[in-house]
Design a protein around this motif. Structure first.
Motif, PDB file in Angstrom:
ATOM      1  N   LEU A  44      86.231  -4.657  44.744  1.00 59.34           N
ATOM      2  CA  LEU A  44      86.347  -6.087  45.016  1.00 59.34           C
ATOM      3  C   LEU A  44      86.978  -6.816  43.837  1.00 59.34           C
ATOM      4  O   LEU A  44      87.810  -7.712  44.025  1.00 59.34           O
ATOM      5  N   THR A  57      95.098  -7.926  55.140  1.00 55.72           N
ATOM      6  CA  THR A  57      94.037  -8.816  55.620  1.00 55.72           C
ATOM      7  C   THR A  57      92.866  -8.047  56.226  1.00 55.72           C
ATOM      8  O   THR A  57      91.721  -8.483  56.110  1.00 55.72           O
ATOM      9  N   ALA A  60      90.792  -6.911  53.317  1.00 54.08           N
ATOM     10  CA  ALA A  60      90.152  -8.064  52.686  1.00 54.08           C
ATOM     11  C   ALA A  60      88.979  -8.556  53.522  1.00 54.08           C
ATOM     12  O   ALA A  60      87.900  -8.846  52.989  1.00 54.08           O
ATOM     13  N   ASN A  61      89.157  -8.630  54.828  1.00 48.79           N
ATOM     14  CA  ASN A  61      88.068  -9.079  55.695  1.00 48.79           C
ATOM     15  C   ASN A  61      86.916  -8.076  55.698  1.00 48.79           C
ATOM     16  O   ASN A  61      85.745  -8.466  55.736  1.00 48.79           O
ATOM     17  N   VAL A  64      84.940  -8.519  52.535  1.00 45.00           N
ATOM     18  CA  VAL A  64      84.105  -9.716  52.584  1.00 45.00           C
ATOM     19  C   VAL A  64      82.857  -9.462  53.423  1.00 45.00           C
ATOM     20  O   VAL A  64      81.747  -9.869  53.059  1.00 45.00           O
ATOM     21  N   ILE A  67      80.021  -7.507  51.738  1.00 43.46           N
ATOM     22  CA  ILE A  67      79.212  -8.192  50.724  1.00 43.46           C
ATOM     23  C   ILE A  67      77.745  -8.199  51.155  1.00 43.46           C
ATOM     24  O   ILE A  67      76.841  -8.045  50.338  1.00 43.46           O
ATOM     25  N   ASN A  71      75.165  -6.236  48.673  1.00 44.81           N
ATOM     26  CA  ASN A  71      74.556  -7.283  47.865  1.00 44.81           C
ATOM     27  C   ASN A  71      73.367  -6.664  47.121  1.00 44.81           C
ATOM     28  O   ASN A  71      72.593  -5.914  47.707  1.00 44.81           O
TER      29      ASN A  71
END
Length: 132
Positions: A44, A57, A60-61, A64, A67, A71
């Motif tokens: 990331l 994209t 990238a998506n 995201v 996460i 986390n």
């Protein structure tokens, strides 16, 4: 020199108290989870340095959305589930049920409490609510 990995028993009669390291670091799935989380966060950081017009994209998506999976709070929650179950099983901690919430009787005036039958229409505080 010999390195011995053992768990010391605190109570001879009962089962030993589990250590957090036994659940967060030692199992193979914990090691796999930590390594993939580390690789994810490194990836990331690398992806942030790429200019916007050159980013895929879809990747990238996906990064995201991942996460939520990688986390640190989620990692600790997933790996700590077994630890908490072991702590309860050995008797160190006990499960306590939740009681129904009750209102403190000493702080509530019965004449302004909307749930008390003695209040009548006084709790409504405006004249339009009182109907004859």
């Amino acid at each position: 020199m010999q390195i011995v990995d053992h768990v010391e028993q605190t109570d001879a009669a009962g089962s030993p108290s589990p250590r957090a390291a036994d659940w967060f670091w030692r199992p193979w799935y914990a090691k796999l989870y930590w390594v993939t989380a580390l690789l994810y966060w490194i990836g990331l950081e690398i992806m942030i340095a790429i200019p916007y017009d050159r980013i895929n994209t879809f990747v990238a998506n996906t990064m995201v959305l991942l996460i939520l999976v990688f986390n640190p709070i989620t990692v600790l929650t997933v790996l700590g589930h077994g630890f908490l179950k072991a702590k309860v099983a050995c008797g160190d901690w006990t499960m306590v049920g939740s009681a129904a919430p009750s209102q403190p009787k000493s702080l509530i005036d019965p004449y302004t409490d909307s749930f008390d039958l003695r209040s009548g229409l006084r709790h409504l505080r405006h004249i339009g609510a009182i109907k004859d």
